[in-house]
Write a protein that holds these residues in place. Structure first.
Motif, PDB file in Angstrom:
ATOM      1  N   ARG A   1       7.731   2.589   6.883  1.00 33.92           N
ATOM      2  CA  ARG A   1       8.145   3.986   6.707  1.00 33.92           C
ATOM      3  C   ARG A   1       9.675   4.075   6.598  1.00 33.92           C
ATOM      4  O   ARG A   1      10.214   4.783   5.743  1.00 33.92           O
TER       5      ARG A   1
ATOM      6  N   TYR B   1      -5.639  -2.186   5.684  1.00 34.59           N
ATOM      7  CA  TYR B   1      -4.799  -3.097   4.906  1.00 34.59           C
ATOM      8  C   TYR B   1      -5.565  -4.378   4.598  1.00 34.59           C
ATOM      9  O   TYR B   1      -6.231  -4.927   5.462  1.00 34.59           O
TER      10      TYR B   1
ATOM     11  N   ALA C   1       3.015   1.838  -3.224  1.00 34.96           N
ATOM     12  CA  ALA C   1       2.169   2.348  -4.309  1.00 34.96           C
ATOM     13  C   ALA C   1       1.871   3.834  -4.112  1.00 34.96           C
ATOM     14  O   ALA C   1       1.905   4.615  -5.070  1.00 34.96           O
ATOM     15  N   GLU C   2       1.605   4.227  -2.880  1.00 31.13           N
ATOM     16  CA  GLU C   2       1.307   5.635  -2.588  1.00 31.13           C
ATOM     17  C   GLU C   2       2.497   6.547  -2.864  1.00 31.13           C
ATOM     18  O   GLU C   2       2.320   7.707  -3.229  1.00 31.13           O
ATOM     19  N   THR C   3       3.705   6.043  -2.679  1.00 31.30           N
ATOM     20  CA  THR C   3       4.901   6.850  -2.899  1.00 31.30           C
ATOM     21  C   THR C   3       5.427   6.748  -4.325  1.00 31.30           C
ATOM     22  O   THR C   3       6.354   7.469  -4.687  1.00 31.30           O
TER      23      THR C   3
ATOM     24  N   LYS D   1       0.825  -1.213   0.000  1.00 31.58           N
ATOM     25  CA  LYS D   1       0.000   0.000   0.000  1.00 31.58           C
ATOM     26  C   LYS D   1       0.856   1.259   0.000  1.00 31.58           C
ATOM     27  O   LYS D   1       0.648   2.172  -0.799  1.00 31.58           O
ATOM     28  N   HIS D   2       1.847   1.316   0.873  1.00 29.32           N
ATOM     29  CA  HIS D   2       2.644   2.529   1.012  1.00 29.32           C
ATOM     30  C   HIS D   2       3.649   2.718  -0.128  1.00 29.32           C
ATOM     31  O   HIS D   2       3.925   3.853  -0.515  1.00 29.32           O
TER      32      HIS D   2
ATOM     33  N   GLU E   1       3.923  -0.611  10.198  1.00 25.60           N
ATOM     34  CA  GLU E   1       3.864   0.719   9.578  1.00 25.60           C
ATOM     35  C   GLU E   1       5.160   1.487   9.827  1.00 25.60           C
ATOM     36  O   GLU E   1       5.701   2.114   8.919  1.00 25.60           O
TER      37      GLU E   1
END
Length: 160
Positions: free
Chosen positions: A151, A69, A34-36, A31-32, A147
């Motif tokens: 990060r 998620y 893809a977001e970045t 998820k993260h 998470e």
């Protein structure tokens, strides 16, 4: 984003049974990343065969869903010796998993093997605690730790 520090096209997260920690890390990373906008394939597996073909633990599915998620489609699989040829980075959830990975991969080189939280710069702790035999709150804590680790992982992969 800035210059990429480490060239990684694929990451494999590894825990013991592939029903709690590693599928969670996979989902959070997917998820993260893809977001970045980082184009990195992610997957997960376990060093043991006990849960092959099973869904993620229902307690982990619930904790992950509450945080946004998706784990419903996950099916556990076991680490294979040829995984070292397909993943640029193989991240163990704890030191026991890392030791087992080294045994399974033998002398093969070419892939980075490391502890997830160490490599992501998210420690302490070094080992990602296994919530399987713990209270329900351990699953929620696992989401927060995943998470934090992701990060750190994204920062290491994407900042220059």
């Amino acid at each position: 984003m800035g210059k990429q520090l480490v060239t990684v096209g694929s990451i494999l997260f590894v825990c013991l049974g592939n029903i709690c920690r590693s599928p969670l890390a996979e989902a959070v990373a997917r998820k993260h990343l893809a977001e970045t906008g980082l184009d990195i394939d992610v997957a997960s597996c376990g060093t043991g065969a006990w849960h092959v073909g099973e869904q993620a633990d229902p307690r982990m599915r619930a904790a992950a869903a509450k945080a946004g998620y998706e784990l419903e489609l996950h099916r556990a699989r076991q680490l294979r010796a040829d995984d070292i040829e397909h993943y640029h980075l193989v991240l163990a959830m704890d030191s026991h998993n890392l030791r087992d990975m080294r045994r399974i991969f033998g002398g093969k080189r070419g892939t980075r093997l490391a502890l997830f939280l160490d490599w992501a710069g998210a420690a302490p702790p070094r080992d990602f605690p296994d919530p399987y035999n713990e209270e329900l709150t351990a699953f929620t804590q696992s989401v927060a730790l995943a998470e934090r680790g992701v990060r750190g992982l994204i920062q290491r992969l994407g900042e220059g």
